[in-house]
Scaffold this motif. Sequence first.
Motif, PDB file in Angstrom:
ATOM      1  N   ALA A  25       0.725  -1.606  -0.186  1.00 24.56           N
ATOM      2  CA  ALA A  25       0.020   0.193   0.117  1.00 24.56           C
ATOM      3  C   ALA A  25       0.926   1.107  -0.594  1.00 24.56           C
ATOM      4  CB  ALA A  25      -1.098  -0.209   1.066  1.00 24.56           C
ATOM      5  N   PHE A  26       1.771   0.856   0.495  1.00 22.79           N
ATOM      6  CA  PHE A  26       2.736   2.253   0.514  1.00 22.79           C
ATOM      7  C   PHE A  26       3.571   2.100  -0.355  1.00 22.79           C
ATOM      8  CE2 PHE A  26       6.973   4.398   1.764  1.00 22.79           C
ATOM      9  CZ  PHE A  26       6.296   5.457   2.320  1.00 22.79           C
ATOM     10  N   THR A  27       4.077   1.986  -1.293  1.00 16.86           N
ATOM     11  CA  THR A  27       4.423   1.913  -2.315  1.00 16.86           C
ATOM     12  C   THR A  27       3.686   2.508  -3.410  1.00 16.86           C
ATOM     13  OG1 THR A  27       5.721  -0.187  -2.307  1.00 16.86           O
ATOM     14  CG2 THR A  27       5.132   0.733  -4.092  1.00 16.86           C
ATOM     15  N   ALA A  28       2.180   2.074  -3.209  1.00 20.18           N
ATOM     16  CA  ALA A  28       1.482   3.071  -3.681  1.00 20.18           C
ATOM     17  C   ALA A  28       1.289   4.155  -4.074  1.00 20.18           C
ATOM     18  CB  ALA A  28      -0.190   2.445  -3.961  1.00 20.18           C
ATOM     19  N   VAL A  29       1.182   4.275  -2.739  1.00 16.82           N
ATOM     20  CA  VAL A  29       1.585   6.250  -2.433  1.00 16.82           C
ATOM     21  C   VAL A  29       2.937   6.693  -2.663  1.00 16.82           C
ATOM     22  CG1 VAL A  29       1.541   7.190  -0.340  1.00 16.82           C
ATOM     23  CG2 VAL A  29      -0.373   5.405  -0.717  1.00 16.82           C
ATOM     24  N   VAL A  30       3.547   6.383  -2.407  1.00 20.86           N
ATOM     25  CA  VAL A  30       4.784   7.066  -3.288  1.00 20.86           C
ATOM     26  C   VAL A  30       5.160   6.804  -4.724  1.00 20.86           C
ATOM     27  CG1 VAL A  30       7.335   6.466  -2.925  1.00 20.86           C
ATOM     28  CG2 VAL A  30       6.374   5.793  -1.285  1.00 20.86           C
ATOM     29  N   THR A  31       4.456   5.816  -5.858  1.00 18.34           N
ATOM     30  CA  THR A  31       4.315   5.607  -7.234  1.00 18.34           C
ATOM     31  C   THR A  31       3.585   6.633  -7.145  1.00 18.34           C
ATOM     32  OG1 THR A  31       4.577   3.429  -6.625  1.00 18.34           O
ATOM     33  CG2 THR A  31       3.918   4.301  -8.630  1.00 18.34           C
ATOM     34  N   SER A  32       2.474   7.363  -6.620  1.00 20.95           N
ATOM     35  CA  SER A  32       1.847   7.984  -6.963  1.00 20.95           C
ATOM     36  C   SER A  32       2.152   9.183  -6.743  1.00 20.95           C
ATOM     37  CB  SER A  32       0.352   8.377  -5.992  1.00 20.95           C
ATOM     38  OG  SER A  32      -0.528   9.412  -6.518  1.00 20.95           O
ATOM     39  N   LEU A  33       2.681   9.639  -5.488  1.00 18.36           N
ATOM     40  CA  LEU A  33       3.259  11.047  -5.033  1.00 18.36           C
ATOM     41  C   LEU A  33       4.299  11.380  -6.717  1.00 18.36           C
ATOM     42  CD1 LEU A  33       3.969  12.733  -3.388  1.00 18.36           C
ATOM     43  CD2 LEU A  33       5.613  11.770  -2.405  1.00 18.36           C
ATOM     44  N   VAL A  34       4.913  10.236  -6.311  1.00 21.03           N
ATOM     45  CA  VAL A  34       6.887  10.445  -7.971  1.00 21.03           C
ATOM     46  C   VAL A  34       5.713  11.200  -9.134  1.00 21.03           C
ATOM     47  CG1 VAL A  34       7.908   9.307  -8.753  1.00 21.03           C
ATOM     48  CG2 VAL A  34       8.294   9.153  -6.449  1.00 21.03           C
ATOM     49  N   ALA A  35       4.703   9.971  -9.599  1.00 22.08           N
ATOM     50  CA  ALA A  35       4.139  10.685 -11.127  1.00 22.08           C
ATOM     51  C   ALA A  35       3.502  11.747 -10.921  1.00 22.08           C
ATOM     52  CB  ALA A  35       3.600   9.083 -11.206  1.00 22.08           C
ATOM     53  N   ASN A  36       2.892  11.802 -10.170  1.00 21.29           N
ATOM     54  CA  ASN A  36       2.061  12.788  -9.427  1.00 21.29           C
ATOM     55  C   ASN A  36       2.074  13.997  -9.301  1.00 21.29           C
ATOM     56  OD1 ASN A  36      -0.165  11.304 -11.062  1.00 21.29           O
ATOM     57  ND2 ASN A  36      -0.742  10.284  -8.992  1.00 21.29           N
ATOM     58  N   ILE A  37       3.450  14.523  -8.809  1.00 19.77           N
ATOM     59  CA  ILE A  37       4.316  15.589  -8.272  1.00 19.77           C
ATOM     60  C   ILE A  37       5.660  15.991  -8.379  1.00 19.77           C
ATOM     61  CG2 ILE A  37       4.896  16.475  -5.868  1.00 19.77           C
ATOM     62  CD1 ILE A  37       1.911  16.577  -5.530  1.00 19.77           C
ATOM     63  N   PHE A  38       6.613  14.385  -8.355  1.00 19.73           N
ATOM     64  CA  PHE A  38       7.426  14.556  -8.632  1.00 19.73           C
ATOM     65  C   PHE A  38       7.667  15.420 -10.417  1.00 19.73           C
ATOM     66  CE2 PHE A  38       8.423  13.547  -4.115  1.00 19.73           C
ATOM     67  CZ  PHE A  38       8.689  14.566  -3.838  1.00 19.73           C
ATOM     68  N   THR A  39       6.753  13.870 -10.653  1.00 20.58           N
ATOM     69  CA  THR A  39       7.221  14.373 -12.663  1.00 20.58           C
ATOM     70  C   THR A  39       6.957  15.311 -13.463  1.00 20.58           C
ATOM     71  OG1 THR A  39       7.069  11.941 -12.055  1.00 20.58           O
ATOM     72  CG2 THR A  39       6.617  13.130 -14.219  1.00 20.58           C
ATOM     73  N   ILE A  42       9.400  18.180 -12.374  1.00 13.91           N
ATOM     74  CA  ILE A  42      10.969  17.776 -12.807  1.00 13.91           C
ATOM     75  C   ILE A  42      10.480  18.000 -14.580  1.00 13.91           C
ATOM     76  CG2 ILE A  42      12.220  16.376 -14.083  1.00 13.91           C
ATOM     77  CD1 ILE A  42      11.596  14.699 -11.549  1.00 13.91           C
ATOM     78  N   ALA A  43       9.331  18.481 -14.926  1.00  9.93           N
ATOM     79  CA  ALA A  43       8.696  18.988 -15.990  1.00  9.93           C
ATOM     80  C   ALA A  43       8.816  20.183 -16.170  1.00  9.93           C
ATOM     81  CB  ALA A  43       7.435  18.608 -16.848  1.00  9.93           C
ATOM     82  N   ALA A  44       8.583  21.049 -15.629  1.00  8.31           N
ATOM     83  CA  ALA A  44       8.479  21.982 -14.984  1.00  8.31           C
ATOM     84  C   ALA A  44       9.710  22.740 -14.885  1.00  8.31           C
ATOM     85  CB  ALA A  44       7.722  22.797 -13.659  1.00  8.31           C
ATOM     86  N   ILE A  45      11.036  21.980 -14.313  1.00  6.86           N
ATOM     87  CA  ILE A  45      12.383  22.199 -14.258  1.00  6.86           C
ATOM     88  C   ILE A  45      12.411  22.145 -15.424  1.00  6.86           C
ATOM     89  CG2 ILE A  45      13.898  22.463 -13.489  1.00  6.86           C
ATOM     90  CD1 ILE A  45      12.757  21.987 -10.715  1.00  6.86           C
ATOM     91  N   PHE A  46      12.021  21.309 -16.365  1.00  7.67           N
ATOM     92  CA  PHE A  46      13.406  20.992 -17.427  1.00  7.67           C
ATOM     93  C   PHE A  46      12.989  20.829 -18.100  1.00  7.67           C
ATOM     94  CE2 PHE A  46      15.733  18.801 -14.080  1.00  7.67           C
ATOM     95  CZ  PHE A  46      17.069  18.911 -13.864  1.00  7.67           C
ATOM     96  N   ILE A  73      15.992   8.589 -12.341  1.00  4.14           N
ATOM     97  CA  ILE A  73      14.564   9.562 -12.207  1.00  4.14           C
ATOM     98  C   ILE A  73      14.065   9.393 -10.519  1.00  4.14           C
ATOM     99  CG2 ILE A  73      13.577  12.223 -12.319  1.00  4.14           C
ATOM    100  CD1 ILE A  73      14.999  12.015 -15.073  1.00  4.14           C
ATOM    101  N   ALA A  74      12.778   7.946 -11.145  1.00  2.86           N
ATOM    102  CA  ALA A  74      11.420   8.110 -10.412  1.00  2.86           C
ATOM    103  C   ALA A  74      12.587   7.304  -9.095  1.00  2.86           C
ATOM    104  CB  ALA A  74      10.888   6.854 -11.228  1.00  2.86           C
ATOM    105  N   PHE A  75      13.946   6.628  -9.529  1.00  2.00           N
ATOM    106  CA  PHE A  75      14.539   5.329  -8.436  1.00  2.00           C
ATOM    107  C   PHE A  75      14.857   7.171  -7.839  1.00  2.00           C
ATOM    108  CE2 PHE A  75      18.413   4.947  -6.170  1.00  2.00           C
ATOM    109  CZ  PHE A  75      18.243   3.888  -5.200  1.00  2.00           C
TER     110      PHE A  75
END
Length: 131
Positions: A25-39, A42-46, A73-75
């Motif tokens: 369950a925590f993996t799903a939360v972290v994956t969502s955070l990375v995909a929906n916030i950090f990616t 990164i797109a805004a910066i680069f 980047i995902a790792f």
Amino acid sequence: MKGFKQFLMRGNVVDLAVAVVVGTAFTAVVTSLVANIFTPLIAAIFGKPDFSDLTFKINGSIFRYGAFINSVIAFLSVAAVIYFVVVLPLRTLAERRARGQAVPEEDLVLTDEARLLTEIRDLLAERRSGA
């Protein structure tokens, strides 16, 4: 069957099963955070959220180094989330407990056994100081 049932009901197996479910369950939360916030960040910066189309060819072989960049980047994003959201707060809490800044004892909910042991400890301390 009795031995198998005892094996399954041991605390370690149940704890491990709970850990796997919570970890998933925590993996799903972290994956969502990375995909929906950090990616998108990164797109805004680069200026580019997905590098998978970056390739080069040598003798007809296609090297997809963009997919590798996405994986790195995902790792790094997942590692950063785990460190700053889980490891760092738990370390801070452990340091506070070690310094004596933990939750005051009166705020803890004690079991009947713990209360009994506390009373015994206090009685023994009184007996030693009175003798």
